[in-house]
Scaffold this active site. Structure first.
Site, short mmCIF file in Angstrom:
data_model
loop_
_atom_site.label_atom_id
_atom_site.label_comp_id
_atom_site.label_asym_id
_atom_site.label_seq_id
_atom_site.Cartn_x
_atom_site.Cartn_y
_atom_site.Cartn_z
N ILE A 1 0.84 -1.20 0.00
CA ILE A 1 0.00 0.00 0.00
C ILE A 1 0.87 1.25 0.00
O ILE A 1 0.61 2.20 -0.74
CB ILE A 1 -0.95 -0.01 1.21
N ARG B 1 -3.98 2.45 10.54
CA ARG B 1 -4.79 2.12 11.69
C ARG B 1 -4.91 3.33 12.59
O ARG B 1 -3.94 4.07 12.80
CB ARG B 1 -4.18 0.93 12.47
N ASP C 1 -8.87 8.36 7.23
CA ASP C 1 -9.80 7.32 6.81
C ASP C 1 -9.98 6.28 7.91
O ASP C 1 -10.84 5.42 7.82
CB ASP C 1 -9.29 6.64 5.53
N GLU D 1 -12.92 3.13 16.36
CA GLU D 1 -13.95 2.70 15.39
C GLU D 1 -14.80 1.56 15.96
O GLU D 1 -14.27 0.69 16.66
CB GLU D 1 -13.27 2.23 14.10
N HIS E 1 -13.58 5.11 6.74
CA HIS E 1 -12.83 3.86 6.53
C HIS E 1 -13.24 3.24 5.20
O HIS E 1 -13.72 2.11 5.13
CB HIS E 1 -13.07 2.89 7.68
N GLY F 1 -11.20 3.02 2.38
CA GLY F 1 -10.08 2.74 1.50
C GLY F 1 -10.25 1.60 0.52
O GLY F 1 -9.92 1.71 -0.65
#
Length: 371
Positions: free
Chosen positions: A205, A289, A313, A318, A336, A338
């Site tokens: 990533i 994260r 994001d 969460e 979130h 992505g």
């Protein structure tokens, strides 16, 4: 011949079953796929694992794991001896105790780089927003009924409202000289071109994020536990500069992009001490994260100008998110999002099938083992 059994638990409120994919339909013919609603009741799980699921060979993880509120690992001792692989159809696997699973002979797999490009696209969106305030202007333009002049009035402003966190229009006519004052709420609107982007975690990533930021004209620096090999660097169109530590790299960057998993080493990378290392007016993007950032420190740094803006994001608690982020003009938000594309979900399903088949049919290590 008896088919090997694969357990696919589903959330009674929302089942994640990719049964419209040809690959999954073929998978259902090849294996005895048990699709069963499961609640958050651990006793229900234990009973099922001792009964109808006592001879399963694989578990295909779905969103049902979130209903267990972190209790999934308490089921490991109840898994049947026949279970050989747990396949996670996304990248993050920190909810699962990989060490204990490996001790029981169970391979834990994720989808590897399957979602890398899609996640990197969101990182690019967030990064552009932190430089150009596009997220704020989109909202303001709509609220102003597409009145360009009214929306632009905040440009050149020196401050923002202490309570609403929205930029204020300057009362000084001199600030309308946009050749001199290209600011919103006292914070600079800049081009990313020519600036330095620091990537924390230059894996699949991270490399895709770096590629996109490099395409904007940014210089790429990075830090990770071990530097890329010469062969890996040669395969890149850009030449990243390596720093051996996070603390060594941070003072040099204009934009910091976090692409790290949740580990003890990445907990609170952004904290009271490391925030002091940033250039004044730096930017942060996080698609890794939420636990990598102390959010109180982040909000304070936005208030005092240490940070110009941030793009998030992922969040610390969460699915609960600190509502203070919602009101800020200097924060670009995504829920979130992505990996959320049809292409990625198809690719993730195919990779999950490959992982399961490799372990229980081919006696392989898994295509993307993570334990």
């Amino acid at each position: 011949m008896t088919k090997l059994k694969v357990f696919l638990p589903i959330n009674p409120q929302r089942g994640d079953i990719p049964d419209h994919f040809e690959a999954f339909q073929k998978f259902q013919k090849e294996f005895d796929v048990i699709i069963r609603p499961m609640s958050s009741d651990l006793e229900e799980w234990k009973t099922a694992l001792a009964g109808e699921l006592s001879d399963i060979s694989a578990i295909w993880i779905t969103n049902v794991v979130f209903t267990l509120a972190g209790e999934f690992n308490s089921l490991i001792d109840f898994f049947p001896p026949s279970l050989r692989v747990i396949a996670v159809p996304w990248v993050g696997h920190d909810r699962f105790d990989g060490v204990r699973l490996r001790e029981k002979g169970i391979v834990l797999c994720n989808v590897g780089d399957s979602s890398a490009k899609d996640v990197a696209d969101i990182a690019l969106y967030l990064a552009l927003g932190t430089f150009r305030y596009t997220s704020y202007f989109d909202k303001a333009f709509r609220e102003n009924k597409c009145d360009i002049t009214a929306t632009r009035r905040v440009i050149g402003g020196t401050d923002y409202h202490s309570e609403t966190k929205q930029p204020l229009v300057s009362n000084d006519p001199a600030r309308l000289n946009w050749a001199k004052y290209m600011t919103v709420g006292g914070k600079s609107m800049d081009s990313p071109s020519g600036k330095i982007a620091g990537i924390v975690g230059l894996g699949a990533i991270g490399k895709e994020i770096a590629l996109r930021l490099w395409a904007l004209g940014m210089k790429i620096v990075y830090t990770k536990r071990t530097p890329l090999s010469e062969e890996e660097v040669k395969a890149l169109p850009y030449e990243p500069v390596y720093y051996s530590s996070f603390e060594e790299m941070v003072p040099h960057v204009d934009l910091l992009a976090l692409a790290v998993p949740n580990t003890p080493q990445t907990e609170n990378l952004i904290n009271e001490n490391t925030i002091k290392l940033f250039k004044k007016g730096s930017r942060i993007v996080n698609i890794g994260r939420g636990n990598a950032i102390d959010e109180e420190v982040l909000l304070k740094a936005l208030d005092d100008g240490t940070l110009n803006s941030v793009g998030l994001d992922v969040f610390r608690n969460e699915p609960k998110v600190d509502k203070r982020f919602a009101d800020r003009f200097d924060v670009v938000l995504a829920p979130h999002l992505g990996s959320f594309t049809m292409d990625n979900f198809r690719g993730a399903a195919e990779r999950t099938i490959e992982n399961i088949r490799n372990v229980i049919v081919d006696d392989g290590p898994g295509i993307c083992p993570v334990n």
